[in-house]
Design a protein around this motif. Sequence first.
Motif, PDB file in Angstrom:
ATOM      1  N   PHE A   7      34.188  43.440  27.999  1.00  0.00           N
ATOM      2  CA  PHE A   7      35.156  43.132  29.052  1.00  0.00           C
ATOM      3  C   PHE A   7      34.447  42.571  30.281  1.00  0.00           C
ATOM      4  CE2 PHE A   7      33.771  47.487  29.862  1.00  0.00           C
ATOM      5  CZ  PHE A   7      33.545  47.486  31.231  1.00  0.00           C
ATOM      6  N   VAL A   8      35.244  41.877  31.099  1.00  0.00           N
ATOM      7  CA  VAL A   8      34.809  41.446  32.427  1.00  0.00           C
ATOM      8  C   VAL A   8      35.911  41.861  33.395  1.00  0.00           C
ATOM      9  CG1 VAL A   8      35.826  39.126  32.179  1.00  0.00           C
ATOM     10  CG2 VAL A   8      34.023  39.523  33.863  1.00  0.00           C
ATOM     11  N   ILE A   9      35.515  42.341  34.572  1.00  0.00           N
ATOM     12  CA  ILE A   9      36.476  42.753  35.589  1.00  0.00           C
ATOM     13  C   ILE A   9      36.498  41.700  36.693  1.00  0.00           C
ATOM     14  CG2 ILE A   9      37.108  44.517  37.272  1.00  0.00           C
ATOM     15  CD1 ILE A   9      35.653  46.573  35.581  1.00  0.00           C
ATOM     16  N   LEU A  10      37.665  41.073  36.870  1.00  0.00           N
ATOM     17  CA  LEU A  10      37.856  40.134  37.965  1.00  0.00           C
ATOM     18  C   LEU A  10      38.450  40.901  39.139  1.00  0.00           C
ATOM     19  CD1 LEU A  10      39.308  37.030  36.063  1.00  0.00           C
ATOM     20  CD2 LEU A  10      36.921  37.681  36.457  1.00  0.00           C
ATOM     21  N   HIS A  11      37.892  40.727  40.324  1.00  0.00           N
ATOM     22  CA  HIS A  11      38.267  41.574  41.450  1.00  0.00           C
ATOM     23  C   HIS A  11      38.102  40.834  42.761  1.00  0.00           C
ATOM     24  CE1 HIS A  11      33.967  41.972  42.494  1.00  0.00           C
ATOM     25  NE2 HIS A  11      33.783  41.915  41.183  1.00  0.00           N
ATOM     26  N   ALA A  12      38.711  41.374  43.818  1.00  0.00           N
ATOM     27  CA  ALA A  12      38.538  40.821  45.154  1.00  0.00           C
ATOM     28  C   ALA A  12      37.134  41.140  45.654  1.00  0.00           C
ATOM     29  CB  ALA A  12      39.586  41.404  46.104  1.00  0.00           C
ATOM     30  N   GLU A  13      36.645  40.328  46.578  1.00  0.00           N
ATOM     31  CA  GLU A  13      35.286  40.517  47.089  1.00  0.00           C
ATOM     32  C   GLU A  13      35.102  41.896  47.714  1.00  0.00           C
ATOM     33  OE1 GLU A  13      32.137  38.287  50.139  1.00  0.00           O
ATOM     34  OE2 GLU A  13      34.129  37.447  49.774  1.00  0.00           O
ATOM     35  N   ASP A  14      36.153  42.388  48.364  1.00  0.00           N
ATOM     36  CA  ASP A  14      36.063  43.695  49.030  1.00  0.00           C
ATOM     37  C   ASP A  14      36.179  44.868  48.053  1.00  0.00           C
ATOM     38  OD1 ASP A  14      35.775  42.443  51.460  1.00  0.00           O
ATOM     39  OD2 ASP A  14      37.911  42.559  51.981  1.00  0.00           O
ATOM     40  N   ASP A  15      36.432  44.582  46.793  1.00  0.00           N
ATOM     41  CA  ASP A  15      36.622  45.645  45.801  1.00  0.00           C
ATOM     42  C   ASP A  15      35.447  45.771  44.843  1.00  0.00           C
ATOM     43  OD1 ASP A  15      39.134  46.429  46.732  1.00  0.00           O
ATOM     44  OD2 ASP A  15      40.173  44.906  45.544  1.00  0.00           O
ATOM     45  N   THR A  53      44.506  45.564  43.307  1.00  0.00           N
ATOM     46  CA  THR A  53      44.438  46.384  44.518  1.00  0.00           C
ATOM     47  C   THR A  53      45.159  45.641  45.650  1.00  0.00           C
ATOM     48  OG1 THR A  53      42.409  45.382  45.360  1.00  0.00           O
ATOM     49  CG2 THR A  53      42.165  47.206  43.789  1.00  0.00           C
ATOM     50  N   GLU A  54      45.249  46.293  46.798  1.00  0.00           N
ATOM     51  CA  GLU A  54      45.866  45.653  47.958  1.00  0.00           C
ATOM     52  C   GLU A  54      45.108  44.393  48.362  1.00  0.00           C
ATOM     53  OE1 GLU A  54      48.542  46.183  49.528  1.00  0.00           O
ATOM     54  OE2 GLU A  54      49.195  48.245  49.172  1.00  0.00           O
ATOM     55  N   PRO A  66      45.941  43.626  33.216  1.00  0.00           N
ATOM     56  CA  PRO A  66      46.033  44.055  34.621  1.00  0.00           C
ATOM     57  C   PRO A  66      45.770  45.564  34.698  1.00  0.00           C
ATOM     58  CG  PRO A  66      47.996  42.838  33.906  1.00  0.00           C
ATOM     59  CD  PRO A  66      47.232  43.197  32.676  1.00  0.00           C
ATOM     60  N   MET A  67      45.106  46.004  35.740  1.00  0.00           N
ATOM     61  CA  MET A  67      44.808  47.438  35.887  1.00  0.00           C
ATOM     62  C   MET A  67      44.958  47.869  37.340  1.00  0.00           C
ATOM     63  SD  MET A  67      41.344  49.563  34.986  1.00  0.00           S
ATOM     64  CE  MET A  67      41.171  51.270  35.524  1.00  0.00           C
ATOM     65  N   ARG A  68      45.726  48.920  37.532  1.00  0.00           N
ATOM     66  CA  ARG A  68      45.851  49.530  38.858  1.00  0.00           C
ATOM     67  C   ARG A  68      44.905  50.726  38.923  1.00  0.00           C
ATOM     68  NH1 ARG A  68      51.106  48.166  37.555  1.00  0.00           N
ATOM     69  NH2 ARG A  68      52.015  46.590  38.956  1.00  0.00           N
ATOM     70  N   PRO A  69      43.847  50.616  39.722  1.00  0.00           N
ATOM     71  CA  PRO A  69      42.879  51.714  39.808  1.00  0.00           C
ATOM     72  C   PRO A  69      43.407  52.847  40.692  1.00  0.00           C
ATOM     73  CG  PRO A  69      42.240  49.962  41.290  1.00  0.00           C
ATOM     74  CD  PRO A  69      43.459  49.471  40.568  1.00  0.00           C
ATOM     75  N   LEU A  70      42.657  53.925  40.720  1.00  0.00           N
ATOM     76  CA  LEU A  70      43.052  55.071  41.543  1.00  0.00           C
ATOM     77  C   LEU A  70      43.058  54.732  43.027  1.00  0.00           C
ATOM     78  CD1 LEU A  70      41.193  58.090  39.871  1.00  0.00           C
ATOM     79  CD2 LEU A  70      43.657  57.634  39.875  1.00  0.00           C
ATOM     80  N   ASN A  71      42.088  53.965  43.458  1.00  0.00           N
ATOM     81  CA  ASN A  71      41.915  53.696  44.879  1.00  0.00           C
ATOM     82  C   ASN A  71      42.579  52.390  45.303  1.00  0.00           C
ATOM     83  OD1 ASN A  71      40.201  56.032  45.178  1.00  0.00           O
ATOM     84  ND2 ASN A  71      38.562  54.847  44.218  1.00  0.00           N
ATOM     85  N   ASN A  72      43.455  52.483  46.278  1.00  0.00           N
ATOM     86  CA  ASN A  72      44.116  51.319  46.877  1.00  0.00           C
ATOM     87  C   ASN A  72      44.820  50.429  45.862  1.00  0.00           C
ATOM     88  OD1 ASN A  72      44.779  49.806  49.161  1.00  0.00           O
ATOM     89  ND2 ASN A  72      42.999  48.452  48.945  1.00  0.00           N
TER      90      ASN A  72
END
Length: 235
Positions: free
Chosen positions: A81-89, A140-141, A172-178
């Motif tokens: 897998f690869v996780i695509l995310h915001a820079e702040d995350d 995330t937010e 898509p994945m909603r993590p525990l934080n934010n």
Amino acid sequence: MGIGKSKTDPCPLSLSWGKSHSMDTSQRHHESDSKKPEEISLRGAAEHRNATEMPTGKQEKAEGVEEMPEEEAEEEVFLKFVILHAEDDTDEALRVQSLLENDFGIKPGIIFAEMPCGRQHLQNLDDAVNGSAWTILLLTENFLRDTWCKFQFYTSLMNSVNRQHKYNSVIPMRPLNNPLPRERTPFALRTINALEEDSRGFPTQVERIFQESVYKIQQTIWKETRNMAQRQFTA
């Protein structure tokens, strides 16, 4: 992915060799005696240099032999897998990566922030999506605030539609934080069942999605595609 030693200037004795033939015998005898230690010293240095230095061609060949296994090993890796995310995350993405790899044994994986530096983002995105079995979008937010994230998820979705073996590979994945609330999630992603880390059914979801048989199929297609591209390049 060395540098040979610089050659020592062999000319220090050229000044004494350039004397005129009109000098008297005693002067020549004195010069001859004074040159002996220098000649011995030079000969010793040359022998030491020849014994320790490797010719440039052989040195490059040796370096090539050492680099090949590392390059081949990198080429052979097809990620789970690869996780695509915001820079702040980035920290949250690393936590999720560790969770999937260590708690569920789904490895190897990577987050987008750890993709190779010095290359264009589009090249990294293509390598990430097509060099892994599943693409996880960390909702995330911060996700909707990052224009690059929007481009990532649209590109990933189009890739999964256009390539049959990539169908259902975007998660898509909603993590525990934010986490990003469901009502604010883009419509295109609401049509896909998301991983909910705070749900009691999360472990079951993970086991159902990340199946080894699906990974093997994608890995085989990936290898065949890569080999075909290499043959076309060398033809």
